[in-house]
Design a protein around this motif. Structure first.
Motif, PDB file in Angstrom:
ATOM      1  N   LEU A 182       0.901  -1.078  -0.151  1.00 26.66           N
ATOM      2  CA  LEU A 182      -0.073   0.048   0.061  1.00 26.66           C
ATOM      3  C   LEU A 182       0.845   0.990   0.261  1.00 26.66           C
ATOM      4  O   LEU A 182       0.371   2.318  -0.541  1.00 26.66           O
ATOM      5  N   TRP A 183       1.871   1.155   0.759  1.00 28.07           N
ATOM      6  CA  TRP A 183       2.899   2.364   0.686  1.00 28.07           C
ATOM      7  C   TRP A 183       3.375   2.662  -0.629  1.00 28.07           C
ATOM      8  O   TRP A 183       3.444   4.115  -1.030  1.00 28.07           O
ATOM      9  N   PHE A 184       3.807   1.864  -1.603  1.00 26.25           N
ATOM     10  CA  PHE A 184       4.138   1.988  -2.872  1.00 26.25           C
ATOM     11  C   PHE A 184       3.381   2.576  -3.710  1.00 26.25           C
ATOM     12  O   PHE A 184       3.599   3.294  -4.722  1.00 26.25           O
ATOM     13  N   ILE A 185       2.089   2.205  -3.649  1.00 31.19           N
ATOM     14  CA  ILE A 185       0.838   2.670  -4.460  1.00 31.19           C
ATOM     15  C   ILE A 185       0.132   3.587  -4.133  1.00 31.19           C
ATOM     16  O   ILE A 185      -0.969   3.980  -4.458  1.00 31.19           O
ATOM     17  N   SER A 186       0.572   4.335  -2.913  1.00 31.20           N
ATOM     18  CA  SER A 186      -0.071   5.371  -2.445  1.00 31.20           C
ATOM     19  C   SER A 186       0.466   6.791  -2.431  1.00 31.20           C
ATOM     20  O   SER A 186       1.790   6.660  -2.162  1.00 31.20           O
ATOM     21  N   PRO A 187      -0.058   7.830  -2.661  1.00 34.12           N
ATOM     22  CA  PRO A 187       0.689   9.129  -2.487  1.00 34.12           C
ATOM     23  C   PRO A 187       0.862   9.460  -1.165  1.00 34.12           C
ATOM     24  O   PRO A 187       0.637  10.653  -0.750  1.00 34.12           O
ATOM     25  N   VAL A 188       1.713   8.803  -0.439  1.00 32.75           N
ATOM     26  CA  VAL A 188       1.869   9.131   0.893  1.00 32.75           C
ATOM     27  C   VAL A 188       3.217  10.354   0.927  1.00 32.75           C
ATOM     28  O   VAL A 188       3.255  11.438   1.310  1.00 32.75           O
ATOM     29  N   PHE A 189       4.240  10.152  -0.002  1.00 30.79           N
ATOM     30  CA  PHE A 189       5.137  11.351  -0.325  1.00 30.79           C
ATOM     31  C   PHE A 189       5.367  11.650  -1.573  1.00 30.79           C
ATOM     32  O   PHE A 189       5.904  12.562  -1.966  1.00 30.79           O
ATOM     33  N   PHE A 190       4.928  10.625  -2.612  1.00 31.71           N
ATOM     34  CA  PHE A 190       4.869  11.127  -3.952  1.00 31.71           C
ATOM     35  C   PHE A 190       3.671  11.933  -4.265  1.00 31.71           C
ATOM     36  O   PHE A 190       2.420  11.465  -3.812  1.00 31.71           O
ATOM     37  N   LEU A 191       3.650  12.945  -4.996  1.00 32.67           N
ATOM     38  CA  LEU A 191       2.658  13.620  -5.447  1.00 32.67           C
ATOM     39  C   LEU A 191       1.715  12.821  -6.127  1.00 32.67           C
ATOM     40  O   LEU A 191       2.010  12.214  -6.948  1.00 32.67           O
ATOM     41  N   PRO A 192       0.239  13.421  -6.360  1.00 33.34           N
ATOM     42  CA  PRO A 192      -0.644  12.371  -7.083  1.00 33.34           C
ATOM     43  C   PRO A 192      -0.203  12.686  -8.566  1.00 33.34           C
ATOM     44  O   PRO A 192      -0.747  11.692  -9.345  1.00 33.34           O
ATOM     45  N   SER A 193       0.086  13.685  -8.941  1.00 32.83           N
ATOM     46  CA  SER A 193       0.356  14.179 -10.213  1.00 32.83           C
ATOM     47  C   SER A 193       1.569  13.312 -10.814  1.00 32.83           C
ATOM     48  O   SER A 193       1.554  12.803 -12.031  1.00 32.83           O
TER      49      SER A 193
ATOM     50  N   VAL B 293      -4.538   6.653  -7.479  1.00 39.68           N
ATOM     51  CA  VAL B 293      -5.098   7.674  -6.562  1.00 39.68           C
ATOM     52  C   VAL B 293      -6.431   7.623  -6.741  1.00 39.68           C
ATOM     53  O   VAL B 293      -7.152   7.709  -5.474  1.00 39.68           O
ATOM     54  N   THR B 294      -6.976   7.555  -7.764  1.00 37.81           N
ATOM     55  CA  THR B 294      -8.658   7.697  -7.984  1.00 37.81           C
ATOM     56  C   THR B 294      -9.421   6.423  -7.060  1.00 37.81           C
ATOM     57  O   THR B 294     -10.221   6.948  -6.271  1.00 37.81           O
ATOM     58  N   TYR B 295      -8.749   5.440  -7.298  1.00 33.86           N
ATOM     59  CA  TYR B 295      -9.535   4.065  -6.382  1.00 33.86           C
ATOM     60  C   TYR B 295      -8.805   3.926  -5.012  1.00 33.86           C
ATOM     61  O   TYR B 295      -8.948   2.720  -4.537  1.00 33.86           O
TER      62      TYR B 295
END
Length: 261
Positions: free
Chosen positions: A183-194, A205-207
């Motif tokens: 989940l960490w790698f596929i979530s915008p925790v520190f990477f911007l959603p863009s 991001v969307t789902y």
């Protein structure tokens, strides 16, 4: 969750609150900085990630430090509640065998410790954010208590779910670590959603419920707006689904859980 069960949780409030405070004391016992580690740890990780993004990925981080820090403290809350919740019944086995309290109080204990740590860690984030953007104070002050309540309602059934599964299937405590890392790698925790959107994987991001959970804090403090109806709807929908699952597990497992302790 029926009214009688909720009443029993309320009646045992002094017990689970005492356990919560005992966990906090044990967590920081004999440490020099005490609860300030709730701030130092995510701050150190934020600076590390900022350094990596700036020097390896060549991304400007001046405006994303707060974004990263908000992600770190929220993610730490999710991880802490999930992992400590996994062991909540095993650690409380002596109490469970002696006192007929509702089992839901034990993951609540873990969740409250996480919420308190999160609140402490969010203080420098709030001060820093409002210093840079004083106009954000109204949505921030109004949204924060609502976010904390939603975090509690969201993470409590997750801790309950993890606790039941770990008690019955001990391997789940190892599996949850892998799930959280994914989940960490596929979530915008520190990477911007863009970054996800530009890479053609915007569906992460969307789902992704984690994105909407993070927006409970990021929208008011970083954008100066109240969380959108979409964000609130997604979070409340997750809460409802999780509590339905948790209630089914309580009904089917609670009375025989002691056989697995």
């Amino acid at each position: 969750m029926n009214f009688d069960y909720i009443t029993k949780i309320y009646e045992s409030r002094y017990f689970w609150w005492h356990l919560t405070l005992a966990d906090l004391r044990a967590k920081y016992q004999r440490t020099f900085f005490g609860v300030l580690w709730s701030v130092f740890q995510p701050l150190a990780m934020t600076l590390l990630f900022a350094f990596v993004l700036m020097n390896i990925f060549k991304q400007p981080v001046g405006e994303t430090i707060l974004f990263i820090y908000s992600g770190m403290i929220t993610w730490d809350l999710i991880v802490f509640t999930s992992i400590s919740g996994s062991y909540c019944f095993l650690n409380a086995a002596p109490y469970i065998k002696q006192f007929p309290h509702p089992l839901a109080i034990y993951p609540l204990r873990s969740c409250l410790v996480g919420i308190i740590n999160f609140t402490i860690a969010s203080v420098p984030f709030m001060i820093w954010s409002l210093y840079l953007n004083p106009s954000h104070i109204l949505p921030s002050v109004v949204s924060l208590p609502i976010a904390l309540i939603l975090f509690l309602l969201l993470l409590w059934p997750i801790g309950l779910f993890c606790g039941f599964l770990t008690t019955i299937f001990r391997d789940f405590s190892q599996l949850i670590t892998i799930i959280l890392q994914a989940l960490w790698f596929i979530s915008p925790v520190f990477f911007l959603p863009s970054i996800f959107i530009n890479a053609g994987i915007g569906f992460f991001v969307t789902y992704n419920p984690i994105y909407y959970i993070l927006q409970l804090i990021r929208d008011p403090f970083l954008e100066g707006v109240f969380p959108s109806p979409l964000v609130m709807g997604m979070v409340c929908g997750c809460i409802l689904c999780l509590w339905l699952i948790a209630w089914v597990m309580i009904q089917r497992i609670e009375k025989r859980l002691i056989l697995y302790l």
